[in-house]
Design a protein around this motif. Sequence first.
Motif, PDB file in Angstrom:
ATOM      1  N   ASN A 200     -49.559   3.853  43.278  1.00  0.00           N
ATOM      2  CA  ASN A 200     -49.225   4.805  42.209  1.00  0.00           C
ATOM      3  C   ASN A 200     -50.419   5.020  41.281  1.00  0.00           C
ATOM      4  O   ASN A 200     -50.632   6.117  40.767  1.00  0.00           O
ATOM      5  N   TYR A 201     -51.158   3.944  41.070  1.00  0.00           N
ATOM      6  CA  TYR A 201     -52.330   4.061  40.200  1.00  0.00           C
ATOM      7  C   TYR A 201     -53.446   4.823  40.899  1.00  0.00           C
ATOM      8  O   TYR A 201     -54.138   5.622  40.283  1.00  0.00           O
ATOM      9  N   ALA A 202     -53.607   4.564  42.199  1.00  0.00           N
ATOM     10  CA  ALA A 202     -54.616   5.297  42.964  1.00  0.00           C
ATOM     11  C   ALA A 202     -54.329   6.796  42.871  1.00  0.00           C
ATOM     12  O   ALA A 202     -55.233   7.614  42.696  1.00  0.00           O
ATOM     13  N   VAL A 233     -46.428   8.655  31.034  1.00  0.00           N
ATOM     14  CA  VAL A 233     -47.859   8.729  30.731  1.00  0.00           C
ATOM     15  C   VAL A 233     -48.576   7.546  31.363  1.00  0.00           C
ATOM     16  O   VAL A 233     -48.227   6.425  31.042  1.00  0.00           O
ATOM     17  N   GLY A 234     -49.558   7.750  32.182  1.00  0.00           N
ATOM     18  CA  GLY A 234     -50.393   6.658  32.702  1.00  0.00           C
ATOM     19  C   GLY A 234     -49.605   5.390  32.960  1.00  0.00           C
ATOM     20  O   GLY A 234     -48.839   5.305  33.904  1.00  0.00           O
ATOM     21  N   ALA A 235     -49.774   4.409  32.112  1.00  0.00           N
ATOM     22  CA  ALA A 235     -49.056   3.144  32.262  1.00  0.00           C
ATOM     23  C   ALA A 235     -48.054   2.963  31.121  1.00  0.00           C
ATOM     24  O   ALA A 235     -47.799   1.853  30.677  1.00  0.00           O
ATOM     25  N   MET A 236     -47.503   4.084  30.650  1.00  0.00           N
ATOM     26  CA  MET A 236     -46.531   4.012  29.556  1.00  0.00           C
ATOM     27  C   MET A 236     -45.393   4.983  29.809  1.00  0.00           C
ATOM     28  O   MET A 236     -45.596   6.051  30.381  1.00  0.00           O
ATOM     29  N   ASN A 237     -44.228   4.616  29.345  1.00  0.00           N
ATOM     30  CA  ASN A 237     -43.117   5.571  29.292  1.00  0.00           C
ATOM     31  C   ASN A 237     -43.282   6.399  28.019  1.00  0.00           C
ATOM     32  O   ASN A 237     -44.055   6.043  27.131  1.00  0.00           O
ATOM     33  N   ILE A 259     -40.084  -2.266  30.556  1.00  0.00           N
ATOM     34  CA  ILE A 259     -39.332  -3.259  29.790  1.00  0.00           C
ATOM     35  C   ILE A 259     -39.477  -2.947  28.299  1.00  0.00           C
ATOM     36  O   ILE A 259     -38.544  -3.141  27.520  1.00  0.00           O
ATOM     37  N   THR A 260     -40.615  -2.402  27.917  1.00  0.00           N
ATOM     38  CA  THR A 260     -40.773  -1.961  26.531  1.00  0.00           C
ATOM     39  C   THR A 260     -39.834  -0.778  26.276  1.00  0.00           C
ATOM     40  O   THR A 260     -39.160  -0.725  25.239  1.00  0.00           O
ATOM     41  N   ARG A 261     -39.775   0.152  27.214  1.00  0.00           N
ATOM     42  CA  ARG A 261     -38.859   1.295  27.108  1.00  0.00           C
ATOM     43  C   ARG A 261     -37.435   0.815  26.872  1.00  0.00           C
ATOM     44  O   ARG A 261     -36.767   1.232  25.925  1.00  0.00           O
ATOM     45  N   LYS A 262     -36.988  -0.078  27.757  1.00  0.00           N
ATOM     46  CA  LYS A 262     -35.627  -0.609  27.665  1.00  0.00           C
ATOM     47  C   LYS A 262     -35.393  -1.290  26.314  1.00  0.00           C
ATOM     48  O   LYS A 262     -34.359  -1.090  25.670  1.00  0.00           O
TER      49      LYS A 262
HETATM   50  C1  LIG Z   1     -46.059  -1.018  33.642  1.00  0.00           C
HETATM   51  C2  LIG Z   1     -45.831   0.442  33.501  1.00  0.00           C
HETATM   52  C3  LIG Z   1     -45.148   0.986  32.397  1.00  0.00           C
HETATM   53  C4  LIG Z   1     -44.693   0.151  31.219  1.00  0.00           C
HETATM   54  O1  LIG Z   1     -43.819  -0.871  31.558  1.00  0.00           O
HETATM   55  P1  LIG Z   1     -43.625  -2.102  30.554  1.00  0.00           P
HETATM   56  O2  LIG Z   1     -42.685  -2.977  31.281  1.00  0.00           O
HETATM   57  O3  LIG Z   1     -43.046  -1.547  29.307  1.00  0.00           O
HETATM   58  O4  LIG Z   1     -44.959  -2.684  30.339  1.00  0.00           O
HETATM   59  C5  LIG Z   1     -44.920   2.346  32.389  1.00  0.00           C
HETATM   60  N1  LIG Z   1     -45.363   3.146  33.385  1.00  0.00           N
HETATM   61  C6  LIG Z   1     -46.049   2.659  34.431  1.00  0.00           C
HETATM   62  C7  LIG Z   1     -46.503   3.596  35.496  1.00  0.00           C
HETATM   63  C8  LIG Z   1     -46.299   1.306  34.532  1.00  0.00           C
HETATM   64  O5  LIG Z   1     -46.996   0.832  35.578  1.00  0.00           O
END
Ligand SMILES: *Cc1c(COP(=O)(O)O)cnc(C)c1O
Length: 355
Positions: A200-202, A233-237, A259-262
Amino acid sequence: MLNIRYELTTTPKAKPEDESKLGFGKVFSDHMFIMNYKTGKGWHDARIVPFGNISLSPASMVLHYGQEIFEGMKAYRTADGDIQFFRPEENFKRLNVSAERLVIPELPVEDALQALHALVEVDKDWVPHNDGASLYIRPFIIAVDPFLGVRPGDEYMFIIILSPSGAYYSTGLNPVDIYVETNYVRAVRGGMGYTKTGGNYAASLAGQDEAHKQNYSQVLWLDGVERKYIEEVGAMNIMFIIDDEVVTPELQGSILPGITRKSVLELCRKWGMKVSERRISIQEISDAYDAGKLQEVFGTGTAAVISPVGHLKWGDKVMEINGGKIGEISQKIYDTMTGMQYGKLPDEMGWIEKL
Ligand SMILES: *Cc1c(COP(=O)(O)O)cnc(C)c1O
């Protein structure tokens, strides 16, 4: 219960002297946890060994077909010197959700937690002391069979590495500028979007690279089918406050269940705020902005906890959110979550697990 073998280093490294220069993910602690898996034998040979290079066949399946999953979490040091985790069992439950999608064998959550505690106990002096700094924890599983055929692996390694990392925000919560990605997509329903896997990151790197060239820090992904609905967004909800309601995309398979989202949603519900998880089109956000109802926008994730959005660009339109400054609710959520993580506030939600 795992029977963990300890092979401790005889040459411990010097701890970082200036924690303000740690940055993210560059420094590693003295040890790592490793456990192997083989079909027919199961998980075996749990061990804590000195951090260092691992030896893999160049034919290892993970290197060719990307059968890999990971997690990201942190250990925090409180003012009393205690070390604590934030909902770690959620991370290992999610690791198993990812495992199922990528046909990786299940790893019992209690074994993973035992490994985590054992490793952090050995390297607890590596948990930073500075306010906002933490020990970033990266558990991952890779398929290591030396085989070039395409099939799920029979041999795996589960590894946990630890990286002391500096405060995400050294000068208060700085809003970021992001734009809506209309060219690339990250994931589609039926794909792997809901898993934490390298692929997914690639898939996201080209969009990320383009964003940086345009001086934006991240992209906001739209759904891969209609290219209308907001994903993450990237690595964030991502969350929006529209007309005093917290609105975030529902989990439908292509976005990561953060988990932060939840936790943020649970907190807002507890505070009596209106919360909804549903489909949100980018048009709706633009309309809410024009109507003066778009109050706050922020990302949620383990790294930053809350990342306020100052400017959101969609095509030629640049929306300035809350005057480009962090909003009141974003700040309150950030203060509450980090307060619990660092032991400055009571753990009213039962989210904290002590080492
Ligand atoms: C890890 C990740 C998140 C955030 O998840 P948390 O459990 O809140 O750290 C959001 N989006 C993507 C694509 C992630 O890889």
